[in-house]
Design an enzyme around this catalytic site. Structure first.
Site, PDB file in Angstrom:
ATOM      1  N   ASN A   1     -21.906  38.473  -0.770  1.00 52.79           N
ATOM      2  CA  ASN A   1     -21.340  37.120  -0.569  1.00 52.79           C
ATOM      3  C   ASN A   1     -20.923  36.884   0.884  1.00 52.79           C
ATOM      4  O   ASN A   1     -19.964  36.150   1.155  1.00 52.79           O
ATOM      5  CB  ASN A   1     -20.173  36.838  -1.531  1.00 52.79           C
ATOM      6  CG  ASN A   1     -19.755  35.366  -1.600  1.00 52.79           C
ATOM      7  OD1 ASN A   1     -18.583  35.053  -1.817  1.00 52.79           O
ATOM      8  ND2 ASN A   1     -20.668  34.456  -1.435  1.00 52.79           N
TER       9      ASN A   1
ATOM     10  N   CYS B   1     -23.809  36.855   3.393  1.00 52.91           N
ATOM     11  CA  CYS B   1     -25.033  36.402   4.092  1.00 52.91           C
ATOM     12  C   CYS B   1     -25.771  35.337   3.277  1.00 52.91           C
ATOM     13  O   CYS B   1     -25.718  34.140   3.589  1.00 52.91           O
ATOM     14  CB  CYS B   1     -25.978  37.576   4.366  1.00 52.91           C
ATOM     15  SG  CYS B   1     -25.274  38.888   5.386  1.00 52.91           S
ATOM     16  N   ARG B   2     -26.491  35.753   2.234  1.00 55.54           N
ATOM     17  CA  ARG B   2     -27.428  34.843   1.568  1.00 55.54           C
ATOM     18  C   ARG B   2     -26.777  33.769   0.709  1.00 55.54           C
ATOM     19  O   ARG B   2     -27.126  32.586   0.821  1.00 55.54           O
ATOM     20  CB  ARG B   2     -28.410  35.666   0.711  1.00 55.54           C
ATOM     21  CG  ARG B   2     -29.310  36.562   1.532  1.00 55.54           C
ATOM     22  CD  ARG B   2     -30.015  37.591   0.681  1.00 55.54           C
ATOM     23  NE  ARG B   2     -29.082  38.541   0.102  1.00 55.54           N
ATOM     24  CZ  ARG B   2     -29.378  39.455  -0.803  1.00 55.54           C
ATOM     25  NH1 ARG B   2     -30.617  39.524  -1.266  1.00 55.54           N
ATOM     26  NH2 ARG B   2     -28.473  40.295  -1.238  1.00 55.54           N
ATOM     27  N   SER B   3     -25.852  34.152  -0.190  1.00 49.38           N
ATOM     28  CA  SER B   3     -25.308  33.103  -1.069  1.00 49.38           C
ATOM     29  C   SER B   3     -24.388  32.111  -0.339  1.00 49.38           C
ATOM     30  O   SER B   3     -24.434  30.922  -0.656  1.00 49.38           O
ATOM     31  CB  SER B   3     -24.632  33.680  -2.313  1.00 49.38           C
ATOM     32  OG  SER B   3     -23.540  34.508  -1.994  1.00 49.38           O
TER      33      SER B   3
ATOM     34  N   ASP C   1     -32.695  40.741   1.677  1.00 54.58           N
ATOM     35  CA  ASP C   1     -31.355  40.992   2.203  1.00 54.58           C
ATOM     36  C   ASP C   1     -31.443  41.219   3.723  1.00 54.58           C
ATOM     37  O   ASP C   1     -32.076  42.180   4.162  1.00 54.58           O
ATOM     38  CB  ASP C   1     -30.813  42.248   1.497  1.00 54.58           C
ATOM     39  CG  ASP C   1     -29.384  42.558   1.879  1.00 54.58           C
ATOM     40  OD1 ASP C   1     -28.881  41.940   2.843  1.00 54.58           O
ATOM     41  OD2 ASP C   1     -28.780  43.417   1.218  1.00 54.58           O
TER      42      ASP C   1
ATOM     43  N   CYS D   1     -25.216  36.422  -4.429  1.00 55.81           N
ATOM     44  CA  CYS D   1     -25.973  37.530  -3.826  1.00 55.81           C
ATOM     45  C   CYS D   1     -25.183  38.817  -4.058  1.00 55.81           C
ATOM     46  O   CYS D   1     -24.410  38.895  -5.030  1.00 55.81           O
ATOM     47  CB  CYS D   1     -26.266  37.273  -2.354  1.00 55.81           C
ATOM     48  SG  CYS D   1     -24.807  37.098  -1.301  1.00 55.81           S
TER      49      CYS D   1
HETATM   50  P1  4NP Z   1     -25.577  39.534   1.094  1.00 52.67           P
HETATM   51  O1  4NP Z   1     -25.875  40.726   2.137  1.00 52.67           O
HETATM   52  O2  4NP Z   1     -25.729  40.120  -0.282  1.00 52.67           O
HETATM   53  O3  4NP Z   1     -26.677  38.547   1.414  1.00 52.67           O
HETATM   54  O4  4NP Z   1     -24.194  39.026   1.398  1.00 52.67           O
HETATM   55  C1  4NP Z   1     -25.209  41.945   2.080  1.00 52.67           C
HETATM   56  C2  4NP Z   1     -23.989  42.100   2.678  1.00 52.67           C
HETATM   57  C3  4NP Z   1     -23.355  43.314   2.650  1.00 52.67           C
HETATM   58  C4  4NP Z   1     -23.940  44.392   2.004  1.00 52.67           C
HETATM   59  C5  4NP Z   1     -25.163  44.238   1.394  1.00 52.67           C
HETATM   60  C6  4NP Z   1     -25.801  43.018   1.420  1.00 52.67           C
HETATM   61  N1  4NP Z   1     -23.277  45.655   2.004  1.00 52.67           N
HETATM   62  O5  4NP Z   1     -23.841  46.612   1.433  1.00 52.67           O
HETATM   63  O6  4NP Z   1     -22.176  45.796   2.544  1.00 52.67           O
END
Ligand code: 4NP
Length: 160
Positions: free
Chosen positions: A11, A13-15, A127, A8
């Site tokens: 790294n 939340c989703r992945s 997201d 993702c």
């Molecule tokens: P992820 O979510 O891609 O599912 O881990 C996010 C976590 C942090 C951010 C964006 C998406 N960020 O911009 O900090």
């Protein structure tokens, strides 16, 4: 041993939930010796961080432990892993941009290609990071369960 990498943006939340759910389902089916999995982000924003607590609480509630430190996706991951699963289109583009070797693209898929409830093969995992509400994290968790179950079916059938 088939190596599966979930990717993702951050790294956190989703992945990492994709990785944790995949590992849990593989163990539950008695296939633990056949697969290894990991996760990473196309950005280095959260390098070394634990999963977002909202994602961790959601997965724990369903009996799926998350234990991961965020890392950035690299060209060597692209070469080493057999199957690479992107959460959204932007992650997909980020992955393929790490190498000029176009043959590697065949291993990259979108998670919701495997979601029986997705409207289209291009469907994305939204997201949840800025949405805030726990419902967004539950939605991501449920997408991961549906999609990983079918992903494992495809792997077991030799179609991936
Ligand atoms: P992820 O979510 O891609 O599912 O881990 C996010 C976590 C942090 C951010 C964006 C998406 N960020 O911009 O900090």
């Amino acid at each position: 041993m088939k190596k599966v990498m979930f990717v993702c943006l951050g790294n956190i939340c989703r992945s990492p939930v994709g990785e944790a759910v995949f590992r849990h389902l593989v163990e539950e089916r008695g296939l633990g010796a056949k697969y290894t999995c990991d996760s990473s982000g196309t950005s280095a924003f959260h390098e070394g961080a634990d999963p977002d607590p909202r994602m961790g609480i959601t997965a724990e509630k369903h009996g799926v432990p998350m234990d991961h430190k965020a890392q950035q996706f690299t060209k060597s991951h692209y070469e080493i892993f057999d199957v690479i699963i992107a959460m959204d289109r932007s992650n997909y583009q980020g992955i393929i941009s790490t190498s000029q070797n176009h043959k590697l693209r065949d291993k990259v898929h979108m998670l919701r290609e495997f979601d029986p409830e997705a409207d289209s093969p291009q469907a994305e995992v939204p997201d949840p990071y800025y949405k805030g509400g726990m419902e967004a994290f539950e939605e991501v968790y449920q997408m991961a369960v549906r999609s990983c179950n079918q992903l494992i079916d495809e792997l077991e059938a030799g179609r991936l």
